[in-house]
Design an enzyme around this catalytic site. Sequence first.
Site, PDB file in Angstrom:
ATOM      1  N   HIS A 132      44.178 -30.352 -10.776  1.00 17.89           N
ATOM      2  CA  HIS A 132      43.821 -30.241  -9.861  1.00 17.89           C
ATOM      3  C   HIS A 132      42.842 -31.730  -9.326  1.00 17.89           C
ATOM      4  CE1 HIS A 132      44.169 -25.977  -7.781  1.00 17.89           C
ATOM      5  NE2 HIS A 132      44.625 -26.449  -8.246  1.00 17.89           N
TER       6      HIS A 132
ATOM      7  N   SER B 225      45.910 -24.658   2.055  1.00 18.36           N
ATOM      8  CA  SER B 225      44.101 -24.779   1.782  1.00 18.36           C
ATOM      9  C   SER B 225      43.719 -23.470   2.782  1.00 18.36           C
ATOM     10  CB  SER B 225      44.035 -25.606   1.409  1.00 18.36           C
ATOM     11  OG  SER B 225      43.243 -26.456   3.004  1.00 18.36           O
TER      12      SER B 225
ATOM     13  N   ASP C  47      46.757 -22.843  -2.057  1.00 20.06           N
ATOM     14  CA  ASP C  47      46.352 -23.505  -2.519  1.00 20.06           C
ATOM     15  C   ASP C  47      44.707 -22.693  -2.891  1.00 20.06           C
ATOM     16  OD1 ASP C  47      45.510 -25.742  -3.982  1.00 20.06           O
ATOM     17  OD2 ASP C  47      44.496 -26.891  -2.720  1.00 20.06           O
TER      18      ASP C  47
ATOM     19  N   SER D  99      43.933 -35.928  -0.886  1.00 20.36           N
ATOM     20  CA  SER D  99      43.287 -37.277  -0.102  1.00 20.36           C
ATOM     21  C   SER D  99      43.931 -38.354   0.061  1.00 20.36           C
ATOM     22  CB  SER D  99      42.401 -37.476  -1.473  1.00 20.36           C
ATOM     23  OG  SER D  99      41.006 -36.412  -1.331  1.00 20.36           O
TER      24      SER D  99
ATOM     25  N   SER E 148      44.345 -37.059  -6.795  1.00 14.85           N
ATOM     26  CA  SER E 148      44.768 -38.568  -6.015  1.00 14.85           C
ATOM     27  C   SER E 148      44.495 -39.081  -6.725  1.00 14.85           C
ATOM     28  CB  SER E 148      44.002 -38.104  -4.423  1.00 14.85           C
ATOM     29  OG  SER E 148      44.760 -37.162  -3.727  1.00 14.85           O
TER      30      SER E 148
HETATM   31  O1  G3H Z   1      41.406 -28.688  -3.025  1.00 16.71           O
HETATM   32  C1  G3H Z   1      40.966 -28.763  -2.204  1.00 16.71           C
HETATM   33  C2  G3H Z   1      42.129 -29.092  -1.229  1.00 16.71           C
HETATM   34  O2  G3H Z   1      42.304 -30.916  -0.915  1.00 16.71           O
HETATM   35  C3  G3H Z   1      42.013 -28.866   0.252  1.00 16.71           C
HETATM   36  O3  G3H Z   1      41.188 -29.340   1.130  1.00 16.71           O
HETATM   37  O4  G3H Z   1      39.850 -26.239   2.042  1.00 16.71           O
HETATM   38  O5  G3H Z   1      39.776 -28.843   3.638  1.00 16.71           O
HETATM   39  O6  G3H Z   1      41.984 -28.204   3.021  1.00 16.71           O
HETATM   40  P1  G3H Z   1      40.989 -28.546   2.814  1.00 16.71           P
HETATM   41  P1  13P Z   2      42.751 -34.623  -4.266  1.00 19.89           P
HETATM   42  O1  13P Z   2      41.230 -33.992  -3.622  1.00 19.89           O
HETATM   43  O2  13P Z   2      42.220 -35.683  -5.236  1.00 19.89           O
HETATM   44  O3  13P Z   2      43.640 -35.216  -2.816  1.00 19.89           O
HETATM   45  O4  13P Z   2      43.254 -32.864  -4.778  1.00 19.89           O
HETATM   46  C1  13P Z   2      44.010 -32.330  -4.398  1.00 19.89           C
HETATM   47  C2  13P Z   2      43.509 -30.604  -5.178  1.00 19.89           C
HETATM   48  O5  13P Z   2      43.394 -30.556  -5.720  1.00 19.89           O
HETATM   49  C3  13P Z   2      44.317 -29.853  -3.591  1.00 19.89           C
HETATM   50  O6  13P Z   2      43.883 -28.187  -4.449  1.00 19.89           O
HETATM   51 ZN    ZN Z   3      42.422 -28.128  -5.486  1.00 22.78          ZN
END
Ligand code: G3H
Ligand code: 13P
Ligand code: ZN
Length: 309
Positions: free
Chosen positions: A211, A50, A82, A257, A214
């Site tokens: 997406h 990400s 991502d 998550s 979790s």
């Molecule tokens: O889509 C969200 C993912 O959990 C990534 O989150 O940008 O805090 O790494 P982050």
């Molecule tokens: P969660 O927060 O449900 O783990 O989703 C992660 C996600 O969609 C990353 O792109």
């Molecule tokens: Zn996502």
Amino acid sequence: MALVTTKEMFKKAYAGGYAIGAFNINNMEITQAITEAAAELKSPVILQVSAGARKYAKPAYLKALAEAAIEDTGIDVALHLDHGADFEICKACVDSGFTSVMIDGSQYSFEENVALTKKVVEYAHAHGVVVEGELGVLAGIEDDVKVDESEAKFTDPAEAERFVELTGVDSLAIAIGTSHGAYKFKSEPQLRFDILEEIGRRLPGFPIVLHGASSVVPEYVEEINACGGKLEGAIGVPEEMLRKAASMAVCKINIDSDIRLAMTAGIRRVLSNQPDVFDPRTYLSVGREEVKKMVAHKIKNVLGSAGTL
Ligand code: G3H
Ligand code: 13P
Ligand code: ZN
């Protein structure tokens, strides 16, 4: 053993009624935990990166971690961007060797999303890289942006069909009620399986992505809270719903998550039971082991991808 695209993975997953786990990587311990679990269970896996991960760990480290994991475990993995926010980040990832990128134009109008996604598809395909698009708006927290439930928008199946035709994307993330983060539902969890079913009917054989998937594993939430944490009302997508989605058109299930919760539970356990510990390797090993156990559980009991390599 190499970095591979998701093309073959998704083809087999669709036909076999299972899904591939796309797990977010942010450091060495998380990368090791995911790939060791996948290798032991002979499961394909997607490592995704990400914007937050790039900011925290730097792109060069993340790419090297994925390559090291391939060398160490001997499995093929797909390295995926991502929530790519614009053409430039998608191009940079394609140029640096990612095998899959997501262009997330979900906050734009349909026409703007199509134009942006198409531009990324043209560049990525010319370089042998696959593209995930997104249509519909998920609630929750993503890259520091909070989308309220009232702003969320379920994917329209007819639009999804047109979007895929117009853009040439290889997979599509849809909004059917999942959301990012640890607080997904205010009351009873519900997903719009009717929308998923209709999209599957309109786009036969086409891989759909979930997406915000979790489960917010209750045991981890309890342990974190018991060891001094404060996660009140955290709730995720029940595993049986994910299993059902995987048996339908969903071929990629995104999990971040649950990784954070598993790691935090392990680390908090060590720090609260052994207050004399100050060697990061002691608590990070336990955190890593918890992530590995969680990933193995998902592969065996939720995704259904064990033994498919
Ligand atoms: O889509 C969200 C993912 O959990 C990534 O989150 O940008 O805090 O790494 P982050
Ligand atoms: P969660 O927060 O449900 O783990 O989703 C992660 C996600 O969609 C990353 O792109
Ligand atoms: Zn996502």
